[in-house]
Enzyme design. Structure first.
Site, PDB file in Angstrom:
ATOM      1  N   ASP A  65      -0.085   5.588  -5.681  1.00 31.82           N
ATOM      2  CA  ASP A  65       0.287   4.190  -5.492  1.00 31.82           C
ATOM      3  C   ASP A  65      -0.595   3.744  -6.680  1.00 31.82           C
ATOM      4  O   ASP A  65      -0.308   2.653  -7.431  1.00 31.82           O
ATOM      5  CB  ASP A  65      -0.122   3.322  -4.211  1.00 31.82           C
ATOM      6  CG  ASP A  65       1.141   3.154  -3.204  1.00 31.82           C
ATOM      7  OD1 ASP A  65       1.980   2.698  -3.952  1.00 31.82           O
ATOM      8  OD2 ASP A  65       1.057   3.443  -2.318  1.00 31.82           O
ATOM      9  N   GLU A  96       2.097  -2.634  -5.501  1.00 31.34           N
ATOM     10  CA  GLU A  96       1.720  -1.372  -5.871  1.00 31.34           C
ATOM     11  C   GLU A  96      -0.021  -1.262  -5.594  1.00 31.34           C
ATOM     12  O   GLU A  96      -0.578  -0.358  -4.706  1.00 31.34           O
ATOM     13  CB  GLU A  96       1.865  -0.573  -7.106  1.00 31.34           C
ATOM     14  CG  GLU A  96       3.463  -0.327  -7.267  1.00 31.34           C
ATOM     15  CD  GLU A  96       4.272   0.287  -6.388  1.00 31.34           C
ATOM     16  OE1 GLU A  96       3.835   0.635  -5.310  1.00 31.34           O
ATOM     17  OE2 GLU A  96       5.519   0.663  -6.573  1.00 31.34           O
ATOM     18  N   HIS A  99      -0.742  -1.850  -1.910  1.00 30.41           N
ATOM     19  CA  HIS A  99      -0.679  -0.495  -1.202  1.00 30.41           C
ATOM     20  C   HIS A  99      -1.585   0.244  -1.487  1.00 30.41           C
ATOM     21  O   HIS A  99      -2.360   0.959  -0.519  1.00 30.41           O
ATOM     22  CB  HIS A  99       0.815   0.348  -1.973  1.00 30.41           C
ATOM     23  CG  HIS A  99       2.044  -0.598  -1.665  1.00 30.41           C
ATOM     24  ND1 HIS A  99       3.170   0.004  -2.217  1.00 30.41           N
ATOM     25  CD2 HIS A  99       2.423  -1.628  -0.967  1.00 30.41           C
ATOM     26  CE1 HIS A  99       4.097  -0.936  -2.029  1.00 30.41           C
ATOM     27  NE2 HIS A  99       3.781  -1.936  -1.183  1.00 30.41           N
ATOM     28  N   TYR A 103      -4.593   1.638   1.758  1.00 24.88           N
ATOM     29  CA  TYR A 103      -5.287   2.795   2.508  1.00 24.88           C
ATOM     30  C   TYR A 103      -6.528   2.967   2.847  1.00 24.88           C
ATOM     31  O   TYR A 103      -7.104   3.209   3.738  1.00 24.88           O
ATOM     32  CB  TYR A 103      -4.959   4.053   1.734  1.00 24.88           C
ATOM     33  CG  TYR A 103      -3.313   4.095   1.310  1.00 24.88           C
ATOM     34  CD1 TYR A 103      -2.327   4.612   2.441  1.00 24.88           C
ATOM     35  CD2 TYR A 103      -2.819   4.026  -0.040  1.00 24.88           C
ATOM     36  CE1 TYR A 103      -1.290   4.616   2.173  1.00 24.88           C
ATOM     37  CE2 TYR A 103      -1.472   3.898  -0.323  1.00 24.88           C
ATOM     38  CZ  TYR A 103      -0.521   4.231   0.917  1.00 24.88           C
ATOM     39  OH  TYR A 103       0.787   4.390   0.463  1.00 24.88           O
ATOM     40  N   GLU A 164       8.579   7.259  -5.868  1.00 25.75           N
ATOM     41  CA  GLU A 164       9.184   6.189  -5.084  1.00 25.75           C
ATOM     42  C   GLU A 164       9.683   6.613  -3.915  1.00 25.75           C
ATOM     43  O   GLU A 164       9.430   6.275  -2.786  1.00 25.75           O
ATOM     44  CB  GLU A 164       9.651   5.262  -5.609  1.00 25.75           C
ATOM     45  CG  GLU A 164       9.264   4.158  -6.751  1.00 25.75           C
ATOM     46  CD  GLU A 164       8.254   3.131  -6.286  1.00 25.75           C
ATOM     47  OE1 GLU A 164       7.873   2.962  -4.935  1.00 25.75           O
ATOM     48  OE2 GLU A 164       7.627   2.336  -7.182  1.00 25.75           O
ATOM     49  N   GLU A 198       8.612   0.704  -0.826  1.00 26.49           N
ATOM     50  CA  GLU A 198       8.784   1.749  -1.861  1.00 26.49           C
ATOM     51  C   GLU A 198      10.563   1.855  -1.522  1.00 26.49           C
ATOM     52  O   GLU A 198      11.151   2.263  -2.685  1.00 26.49           O
ATOM     53  CB  GLU A 198       8.057   3.197  -1.197  1.00 26.49           C
ATOM     54  CG  GLU A 198       6.775   3.028  -1.188  1.00 26.49           C
ATOM     55  CD  GLU A 198       5.994   2.589  -2.418  1.00 26.49           C
ATOM     56  OE1 GLU A 198       6.712   1.970  -3.246  1.00 26.49           O
ATOM     57  OE2 GLU A 198       4.840   2.857  -2.478  1.00 26.49           O
ATOM     58  N   HIS A 201      11.871  -0.677  -4.183  1.00 22.59           N
ATOM     59  CA  HIS A 201      11.446  -0.262  -5.438  1.00 22.59           C
ATOM     60  C   HIS A 201      12.407   1.010  -5.851  1.00 22.59           C
ATOM     61  O   HIS A 201      12.712   0.909  -7.019  1.00 22.59           O
ATOM     62  CB  HIS A 201       9.981   0.292  -5.512  1.00 22.59           C
ATOM     63  CG  HIS A 201       8.805  -0.795  -4.827  1.00 22.59           C
ATOM     64  ND1 HIS A 201       7.612  -0.415  -5.050  1.00 22.59           N
ATOM     65  CD2 HIS A 201       9.073  -1.898  -4.934  1.00 22.59           C
ATOM     66  CE1 HIS A 201       7.081  -1.564  -4.593  1.00 22.59           C
ATOM     67  NE2 HIS A 201       7.821  -2.568  -4.457  1.00 22.59           N
TER      68      HIS A 201
HETATM   69 FE   LIG Z   1       3.546   1.641  -3.476  1.00 18.88          FE
HETATM   70 FE   LIG Z   2       6.647   1.447  -5.365  1.00 18.96          FE
END
Ligand SMILES: [Fe+2]
Ligand SMILES: [Fe+2]
EC number: 1.17.4.1
Length: 327
Positions: A65, A96, A99, A103, A164, A198, A201
């Site tokens: 990401d 992104e 994302h 985490y 992706e 994702e 995307h």
């Molecule tokens: Fe992502």
């Molecule tokens: Fe993505």
């Protein structure tokens, strides 16, 4: 002298930009609106091997990401003519970054600072992860020039779709597998939101790749390059999978899932699947499709997280009970 154009959303530039824009907006979310700390007891109940596998999987996902947000989306955007398509890519680029951050939101609730440091060091040292990133980045870097060939653009878009729709899934397997058995469920809510993003995307950039493919001077040769790249990354995915999943006994199942998603990536680019897939673990497939989550990007947001996008003002009549309805 160059004339600068303003994006005009009142005139459609193609038949899909507005649809993708709206769907992206519907799917908007931020990590801090989820509560992964609910998983602390679940985390403690996992074996040390399982915890190790989970942390490594999320570390690897963070790397992908980061690459997609910092390099992939911005470089691709530079070579897309439609201003509306560029806007969709700009939105995806922002997601992104969310994302990549999310985490860390999971890590910070389940892992110590020392653990987190170890994971980020492991990501930097792991040869399979570094191979994934450097292989994809090689195609993104070619987009750094202003004057590139149609094939360079096609391969850059394909590299993005491979990231992706294919390379993420060895990492997504473990949170979905655990969640399907009632473990790490709150964290999996975040992961499922990422997967839904994702998914859209991969489809969108896949459509851009298909548009470029039609204009290639030698499409067959370019397709062969893509298949070679896919195979090179696939071999690396198998080794990566063995490294992180052997200790928890899931290697064979993850490899099957990797092949399943490799085929999906090819289909997003308009090609036939090339990998034989026997049976994908139903727990993991269901993890994408439980009642609280919508994986299909044409459908609505996850039902356990709703942001008001269409606000209807309440009127006095709304508070009057309709007695004609039988209860
Ligand atoms: Fe992502
Ligand atoms: Fe993505």
């Amino acid at each position: 002298m160059k004339q600068y154009k303003a994006v005009n959303w009142n005139e459609p530039e193609n038949d899909y930009a507005l649809m993708f824009w709206e769907q992206n907006i519907k799917q908007f979310w931020i990590d801090t609106e989820y509560i992964p700390s609910k998983d602390i007891d679940s985390w403690k109940s996992l074996s040390p091997e399982m915890r190790e596998c989970y942390k490594k999987a999320l570390g690897g996902l963070t790397l992908l990401d980061t690459l997609q947000s910092n390099t992939g989306m911005p470089k691709i955007m530079d070579h897309i003519d439609s201003l509306q398509n560029k806007s969709v890519l700009a939105y995806m680029c922002m997601m992104e970054a969310i994302h990549a951050k999310s985490y860390s939101t999971i890590f910070t609730t389940v892992a110590t600072s020392r653990d987190i440091e170890d994971i980020f060091n492991w990501v930097q040292q792991n040869k399979y992860l570094q191979f994934k990133a450097s292989t994809i980045d090689k195609y993104y870097r070619r987009l750094a020039d202003t004057d590139i060939s149609k094939e360079d653009l096609f391969m850059g878009l394909c590299a993005s779709v491979l990231l992706e729709s294919f390379l993420f899934y060895s990492g997504f397997f473990i949170p979905l597998w655990l969640c399907g058995q009632g473990h790490m469920v709150a964290s999996a809510d975040i992961i499922k939101k990422i997967i839904a993003d994702e998914s859209i995307h991969g489809v969108f950039v896949g459509l851009l790749a298909q548009d470029v493919y039609k204009k290639l001077p030698n499409p067959e040769a370019s397709k062969e390059k893509l298949v070679n790249l896919m195979n090179e990354l696939y071999e690396n995915e198998l080794k990566y999978t063995e490294e992180i999943y052997t200790d928890v006994g899931l290697t064979a199942e993850v490899k099957e899932y990797v092949r399943y998603n490799a085929n999906k990536a090819l289909m997003n680019m308009g090609f036939e699947p090339i990998f034989k897939v026997k049976r994908v673990n139903p727990i993991v497939l269901n993890g994408l499709n439980v009642e609280t989550t919508q994986h299909d990007f044409f459908s609505k947001k996850s039902t356990n997280y709703e942001k008001a996008t269409e606000i209807v003002h309440l009127r006095d009549e709304d508070f009057v009970m309709d007695t004609s309805i039988a209860v």
